[in-house]
Write a protein that holds these residues in place. Structure first.
Motif, PDB file in Angstrom:
ATOM      1  N   LYS A   1      -7.908   3.852   2.312  1.00 26.25           N
ATOM      2  CA  LYS A   1      -7.866   2.391   2.350  1.00 26.25           C
ATOM      3  C   LYS A   1      -8.928   1.765   1.447  1.00 26.25           C
ATOM      4  O   LYS A   1      -8.805   0.618   1.074  1.00 26.25           O
ATOM      5  CB  LYS A   1      -8.034   1.900   3.789  1.00 26.25           C
ATOM      6  CG  LYS A   1      -6.814   2.153   4.621  1.00 26.25           C
ATOM      7  CD  LYS A   1      -6.997   1.641   6.028  1.00 26.25           C
ATOM      8  CE  LYS A   1      -6.640   2.774   6.942  1.00 26.25           C
ATOM      9  NZ  LYS A   1      -7.151   2.783   8.233  1.00 26.25           N
TER      10      LYS A   1
ATOM     11  N   TRP B   1      -6.213  -0.256  -4.814  1.00 27.36           N
ATOM     12  CA  TRP B   1      -5.642  -1.336  -4.009  1.00 27.36           C
ATOM     13  C   TRP B   1      -5.996  -2.689  -4.612  1.00 27.36           C
ATOM     14  O   TRP B   1      -7.090  -2.885  -5.117  1.00 27.36           O
ATOM     15  CB  TRP B   1      -6.182  -1.294  -2.579  1.00 27.36           C
ATOM     16  CG  TRP B   1      -5.684  -0.158  -1.751  1.00 27.36           C
ATOM     17  CD1 TRP B   1      -6.392   0.933  -1.369  1.00 27.36           C
ATOM     18  CD2 TRP B   1      -4.383  -0.008  -1.187  1.00 27.36           C
ATOM     19  NE1 TRP B   1      -5.603   1.760  -0.594  1.00 27.36           N
ATOM     20  CE2 TRP B   1      -4.366   1.204  -0.469  1.00 27.36           C
ATOM     21  CE3 TRP B   1      -3.221  -0.790  -1.209  1.00 27.36           C
ATOM     22  CZ2 TRP B   1      -3.246   1.665   0.213  1.00 27.36           C
ATOM     23  CZ3 TRP B   1      -2.106  -0.332  -0.527  1.00 27.36           C
ATOM     24  CH2 TRP B   1      -2.121   0.878   0.173  1.00 27.36           C
TER      25      TRP B   1
ATOM     26  N   GLN C   1      -6.172  -5.679   0.037  1.00 21.93           N
ATOM     27  CA  GLN C   1      -5.132  -4.713   0.387  1.00 21.93           C
ATOM     28  C   GLN C   1      -5.804  -3.406   0.795  1.00 21.93           C
ATOM     29  O   GLN C   1      -6.911  -3.135   0.351  1.00 21.93           O
ATOM     30  CB  GLN C   1      -4.215  -4.463  -0.812  1.00 21.93           C
ATOM     31  CG  GLN C   1      -3.402  -5.657  -1.242  1.00 21.93           C
ATOM     32  CD  GLN C   1      -2.289  -5.970  -0.268  1.00 21.93           C
ATOM     33  OE1 GLN C   1      -1.631  -5.092   0.265  1.00 21.93           O
ATOM     34  NE2 GLN C   1      -2.085  -7.246  -0.017  1.00 21.93           N
ATOM     35  N   PRO C   2      -5.200  -2.597   1.599  1.00 21.99           N
ATOM     36  CA  PRO C   2      -3.951  -2.843   2.310  1.00 21.99           C
ATOM     37  C   PRO C   2      -4.147  -3.863   3.426  1.00 21.99           C
ATOM     38  O   PRO C   2      -5.242  -3.990   3.973  1.00 21.99           O
ATOM     39  CB  PRO C   2      -3.595  -1.470   2.879  1.00 21.99           C
ATOM     40  CG  PRO C   2      -4.893  -0.758   3.025  1.00 21.99           C
ATOM     41  CD  PRO C   2      -5.768  -1.282   1.915  1.00 21.99           C
TER      42      PRO C   2
ATOM     43  N   VAL D   1       4.044   1.555   0.101  1.00 24.99           N
ATOM     44  CA  VAL D   1       3.175   1.125  -0.989  1.00 24.99           C
ATOM     45  C   VAL D   1       3.977   0.904  -2.263  1.00 24.99           C
ATOM     46  O   VAL D   1       4.814   1.716  -2.639  1.00 24.99           O
ATOM     47  CB  VAL D   1       2.062   2.167  -1.225  1.00 24.99           C
ATOM     48  CG1 VAL D   1       1.193   1.786  -2.414  1.00 24.99           C
ATOM     49  CG2 VAL D   1       1.211   2.318   0.033  1.00 24.99           C
TER      50      VAL D   1
END
Length: 175
Positions: free
Chosen positions: A125, A130, A134-135, A146
């Protein structure tokens, strides 16, 4: 696949007939899948990997995209390195601007937010890939998948529709 690996070991050690047939069947299935896949218009990058991008009229849910790639003998694309992301952006410039493409990463069948590339390596994460904030859409009981848009990854409900990017398995080579 484990059974096949055991058969390979047994075949090497004992020369077992059943295992020889299992190995031959697996190799034949892989060859057939590759032959079918190589009939499509694949883009080969300088890293030796081959990709296929669906067109602007092919906006589908993640599971449909996954099935379409599998039907063609491939899988949704997994991005393993920063250089690979850059190669994809160079080969498919629409990814960097206005088009969104499903990739193989999702938390389908796992704890919410436990993203993995096609069931393989983790997609943390805190990955720099990202997009900002996000996420963001993962919640217990709601699977998220994704996609890539504007050079960055975004998580969305798997039921939303986007284009998709397929990746040919490494063992499929052009003749």
């Amino acid at each position: 696949m484990r059974r096949l690996a055991r058969c390979v070991v047994l075949l090497m050690v004992a020369g077992g007939g059943f295992c020889a047939r299992a190995v031959a069947d697996h190799q034949e299935a892989t060859t057939d899948k590759c032959t079918h896949a190589l009939k499509q218009n694949w883009t080969e990058l300088s890293n030796g990997k081959k990709y296929f991008a669906s067109d602007e009229y092919d906006n589908v849910e993640w599971s449909v995209a996954k099935g379409a790639c599998e039907k063609s003998g491939s899988g949704l694309a997994s991005i393993e390195r920063e250089e690979e992301m850059q190669l994809l952006l160079d080969a498919f410039p629409e990814i960097g601007f206005h088009a969104s493409y499903w990739l193989s990463a999702s938390d389908v069948g796992r704890r919410a937010g436990d993203f993995r590339w096609g069931g393989g390596p983790d997609l943390p994460k805190d990955s720099p890939w990202w997009s900002h904030d996000q996420p963001s859409t993962f919640r217990p009981g709601r699977e998220t998948c994704v996609m890539v848009l504007a050079n960055k990854l975004h998580d969305l409900p798997c039921s939303s529709t986007h284009r998709y990017l397929c990746q040919l398995p490494a063992n499929c080579k052009s003749s």
